[in-house]
Design a protein around this motif. Structure first.
Motif, mmCIF file in Angstrom:
data_model
loop_
_atom_site.group_PDB
_atom_site.id
_atom_site.type_symbol
_atom_site.label_atom_id
_atom_site.label_comp_id
_atom_site.label_asym_id
_atom_site.label_seq_id
_atom_site.Cartn_x
_atom_site.Cartn_y
_atom_site.Cartn_z
ATOM 1 N N GLU A 1 0.817 -1.221 0.000
ATOM 2 C CA GLU A 1 0.000 0.000 0.000
ATOM 3 C C GLU A 1 0.846 1.264 0.000
ATOM 4 O O GLU A 1 0.504 2.269 0.617
ATOM 5 C CB GLU A 1 -0.984 0.016 1.163
ATOM 6 C CG GLU A 1 -2.110 -0.988 0.965
ATOM 7 C CD GLU A 1 -3.445 -0.406 1.358
ATOM 8 O OE1 GLU A 1 -3.705 -0.357 2.560
ATOM 9 O OE2 GLU A 1 -4.205 -0.001 0.452
ATOM 10 N N ILE A 2 1.969 1.172 -0.673
ATOM 11 C CA ILE A 2 2.716 2.411 -0.945
ATOM 12 C C ILE A 2 1.981 3.162 -2.038
ATOM 13 O O ILE A 2 1.927 4.385 -2.059
ATOM 14 C CB ILE A 2 4.153 2.088 -1.372
ATOM 15 C CG1 ILE A 2 4.868 1.395 -0.210
ATOM 16 C CG2 ILE A 2 4.904 3.345 -1.764
ATOM 17 C CD1 ILE A 2 6.268 0.945 -0.538
ATOM 18 N N VAL B 1 -1.752 3.638 -3.022
ATOM 19 C CA VAL B 1 -3.058 3.384 -2.413
ATOM 20 C C VAL B 1 -4.123 3.397 -3.494
ATOM 21 O O VAL B 1 -4.152 4.305 -4.337
ATOM 22 C CB VAL B 1 -3.363 4.459 -1.354
ATOM 23 C CG1 VAL B 1 -4.725 4.250 -0.776
ATOM 24 C CG2 VAL B 1 -2.301 4.430 -0.277
ATOM 25 N N VAL B 2 -5.004 2.360 -3.460
ATOM 26 C CA VAL B 2 -6.083 2.301 -4.442
ATOM 27 C C VAL B 2 -7.280 3.026 -3.855
ATOM 28 O O VAL B 2 -7.869 2.589 -2.882
ATOM 29 C CB VAL B 2 -6.435 0.833 -4.750
ATOM 30 C CG1 VAL B 2 -7.613 0.763 -5.679
ATOM 31 C CG2 VAL B 2 -5.234 0.127 -5.334
ATOM 32 N N ASN B 3 -7.658 4.147 -4.438
ATOM 33 C CA ASN B 3 -8.820 4.890 -3.954
ATOM 34 C C ASN B 3 -9.579 5.465 -5.142
ATOM 35 O O ASN B 3 -9.401 4.981 -6.278
ATOM 36 C CB ASN B 3 -8.384 5.976 -2.969
ATOM 37 C CG ASN B 3 -7.290 6.835 -3.568
ATOM 38 O OD1 ASN B 3 -6.950 6.675 -4.732
ATOM 39 N ND2 ASN B 3 -6.720 7.708 -2.758
ATOM 40 N N GLU C 1 -9.184 8.089 -6.679
ATOM 41 C CA GLU C 1 -8.308 8.681 -7.695
ATOM 42 C C GLU C 1 -7.797 7.626 -8.666
ATOM 43 O O GLU C 1 -7.555 7.922 -9.843
ATOM 44 C CB GLU C 1 -7.115 9.367 -7.026
ATOM 45 C CG GLU C 1 -7.486 10.705 -6.453
ATOM 46 C CD GLU C 1 -6.334 11.343 -5.697
ATOM 47 O OE1 GLU C 1 -5.171 10.889 -5.880
ATOM 48 O OE2 GLU C 1 -6.584 12.286 -4.944
ATOM 49 N N TYR D 1 1.489 11.994 -0.548
ATOM 50 C CA TYR D 1 1.307 10.685 0.106
ATOM 51 C C TYR D 1 0.760 10.826 1.523
ATOM 52 O O TYR D 1 -0.078 10.045 1.955
ATOM 53 C CB TYR D 1 2.626 9.927 0.131
ATOM 54 C CG TYR D 1 2.496 8.540 0.659
ATOM 55 C CD1 TYR D 1 3.001 8.189 1.920
ATOM 56 C CD2 TYR D 1 1.828 7.566 -0.076
ATOM 57 C CE1 TYR D 1 2.851 6.919 2.413
ATOM 58 C CE2 TYR D 1 1.663 6.287 0.407
ATOM 59 C CZ TYR D 1 2.187 5.965 1.663
ATOM 60 O OH TYR D 1 2.025 4.695 2.146
ATOM 61 N N VAL E 1 -2.763 10.937 1.141
ATOM 62 C CA VAL E 1 -3.384 9.758 0.532
ATOM 63 C C VAL E 1 -3.403 8.584 1.507
ATOM 64 O O VAL E 1 -4.284 7.713 1.438
ATOM 65 C CB VAL E 1 -2.608 9.393 -0.752
ATOM 66 C CG1 VAL E 1 -2.992 8.027 -1.270
ATOM 67 C CG2 VAL E 1 -2.831 10.436 -1.816
ATOM 68 N N LYS E 2 -2.445 8.567 2.475
ATOM 69 C CA LYS E 2 -2.343 7.345 3.280
ATOM 70 C C LYS E 2 -3.533 7.137 4.200
ATOM 71 O O LYS E 2 -3.688 6.074 4.794
ATOM 72 C CB LYS E 2 -1.044 7.334 4.080
ATOM 73 C CG LYS E 2 -0.859 8.427 5.037
ATOM 74 C CD LYS E 2 0.512 8.265 5.687
ATOM 75 C CE LYS E 2 0.605 9.305 6.780
ATOM 76 N NZ LYS E 2 1.931 9.509 7.253
ATOM 77 N N ASP F 1 -6.426 6.822 3.038
ATOM 78 C CA ASP F 1 -7.372 5.978 2.296
ATOM 79 C C ASP F 1 -6.935 4.509 2.295
ATOM 80 O O ASP F 1 -7.519 3.711 1.559
ATOM 81 C CB ASP F 1 -7.476 6.476 0.851
ATOM 82 C CG ASP F 1 -8.104 7.853 0.760
ATOM 83 O OD1 ASP F 1 -7.799 8.583 -0.213
ATOM 84 O OD2 ASP F 1 -8.889 8.197 1.659
ATOM 85 N N ARG F 2 -5.928 4.157 3.061
ATOM 86 C CA ARG F 2 -5.448 2.763 3.029
ATOM 87 C C ARG F 2 -6.465 1.860 3.682
ATOM 88 O O ARG F 2 -7.214 2.266 4.562
ATOM 89 C CB ARG F 2 -4.116 2.651 3.783
ATOM 90 C CG ARG F 2 -2.966 3.215 2.982
ATOM 91 C CD ARG F 2 -1.645 2.945 3.647
ATOM 92 N NE ARG F 2 -1.529 3.736 4.875
ATOM 93 C CZ ARG F 2 -0.370 3.886 5.510
ATOM 94 N NH1 ARG F 2 0.711 3.330 5.011
ATOM 95 N NH2 ARG F 2 -0.321 4.588 6.606
ATOM 96 N N ARG F 3 -6.516 0.555 3.229
ATOM 97 C CA ARG F 3 -7.488 -0.398 3.754
ATOM 98 C C ARG F 3 -6.878 -1.088 4.991
ATOM 99 O O ARG F 3 -6.364 -2.185 4.929
ATOM 100 C CB ARG F 3 -7.813 -1.444 2.714
ATOM 101 C CG ARG F 3 -8.640 -0.911 1.549
ATOM 102 C CD ARG F 3 -8.697 -1.938 0.459
ATOM 103 N NE ARG F 3 -9.359 -3.171 0.896
ATOM 104 C CZ ARG F 3 -10.674 -3.392 0.793
ATOM 105 N NH1 ARG F 3 -11.451 -2.508 0.235
ATOM 106 N NH2 ARG F 3 -11.190 -4.524 1.245
#
Lengths: 249, 88
Positions: free
Chosen positions: A86-87, A89-91, A93, B76, B79-80, B82-84
């Motif tokens: 998760e470097i 990240v799937v979101n 975007e 980042y 964005v982090k 949004d991590r699962r």
């Protein structure tokens, strides 16, 4: 006692500088034929790029050790690593990026050739105008060179020009000289004619005068007696002549 | 006997891994040096991919891809979230 910093070895190896009258340089000047023109032409194609993102040099760099599939394996492994840790990240975007990329790749595949051709055409026109200008300039310089050569050839005609001028002047001088000669001759002739006319006039006058004088004296010497006698004699002569003439007829 | 080249003058691809630290320390980090390095890098990229007769897509797409990556790196920290995972 201050300590001097040690100069690098390269500098120390050079000969010691001379103080006066020598250019302080440690490298030779003007050794290459450097000049700004003519500019070398642009390369035809840019560096090779694979898939539009990765330069070809990377594939060539990995080829000796991993063969053809090496960089692709590296890419897949990297991708899986980024996703799993998760470097990346799937979101939301990611969905947006996927849609945008699809559209971009589709449009590039479909219209890429046409756009490239259009850009090439624009470039061609620019290059054509520049080349036309260059050719025109070269043409003008060529004609200028020819004109100059022609002028140089014309200069050789100087000799003829000066000969003609010299001839003209000589003729002028000659004509002038002859004119004056004629004038002198005429004047002298006039004076001589005058002298001759004077002499003839004098002689004529003397002659006339003498004749008149002789006539006058002769007439004076004829007395009236002599006149009568000469007239009678003439009449007698005439009678005798007429008688002889009658006889002849 | 090959001519000994100073470490300062070797290119990056010719530097051995062990010498990398000392090579990096020798580089010019003054503002003028950094500016010169940026200019040199720009000139190299420009003359290789853009200043050609028939340029391709790769020239600008590499720049844009680099921009995308850089902007992801800078964002980042945002964005982090949004991590699962359960605990962020």
């Amino acid at each position: 006692l201050p300590s001097f910093p040690s100069a690098p070895a390269a500098l120390r190896a050079l000969p010691p500088p001379v103080a006066v009258g020598v250019l302080h340089t440690t490298r030779p000047l003007h050794t290459t034929q450097q000049s700004l023109a003519p500019v070398p032409p642009l390369p035809e194609k840019g560096g090779e790029v694979r898939h539009g993102l990765i330069p070809e040099e990377f594939f060539q760099f990995l080829y000796p050790k991993t063969g053809v599939t090496g960089p692709y394996m590296l890419g897949t492994g990297l991708l899986l690593y980024l996703l799993s840790k998760e470097i990346y990240v799937v979101n939301h975007e990611t969905a947006a990026a996927a849609c945008i990329l699809t559209v971009i790749i589709y449009s590039i595949k479909r219209f890429g050739g046409d756009v490239a051709a259009f850009a090439d055409k624009l470039n061609e026109e620019k290059v054509a105008t520049a080349v036309a200008m260059k050719n025109e300039a070269m043409q003008m310089l060529q004609t200028a060179i020819e004109e100059e050569k022609k002028e140089q050839w014309r200069v050789e005609g100087r000799g003829f020009l000066f000969d003609a001028k010299r001839n003209n002047i000589a003729m002028l001088l000659e004509a002038n000289y002859r004119e004056r000669l004629l004038m002198v001759y005429n004047e002298v002739k006039k004076r001589l004619d005058y002298q001759v006319a004077m002499q003839t006039l004098k002689r004529q006058k003397e002659q006339d005068h003498m004749i008149q004088w002789v006539e006058k004296n002769v007439i004076q010497s004829i007395t009236p007696q002599q006149q009568k006698e000469s007239i009678a004699k003439c009449i007698l002569d005439l009678k005798a002549l007429s008688q002889s003439a009658h006889a002849a007829v | 006997l090959p001519a000994a080249v100073l470490l300062k003058d070797t290119k990056l691809m010719d530097v051995k891994l062990g010498q990398l630290g000392s090579w990096l320390a020798m580089r010019d980090f003054t503002p003028g040096g950094i500016l010169g390095a940026v200019r040199r890098g720009y000139d190299r990229y420009y003359n290789k991919y853009i200043n050609v007769r028939k340029g391709g897509l790769g020239g600008i797409s590499m720049v844009l891809a680099g921009y995308v990556v850089l902007s992801y790196v800078w964002s980042y920290s945002h964005v982090k979230h949004d991590r699962r995972r359960k605990y962020h």
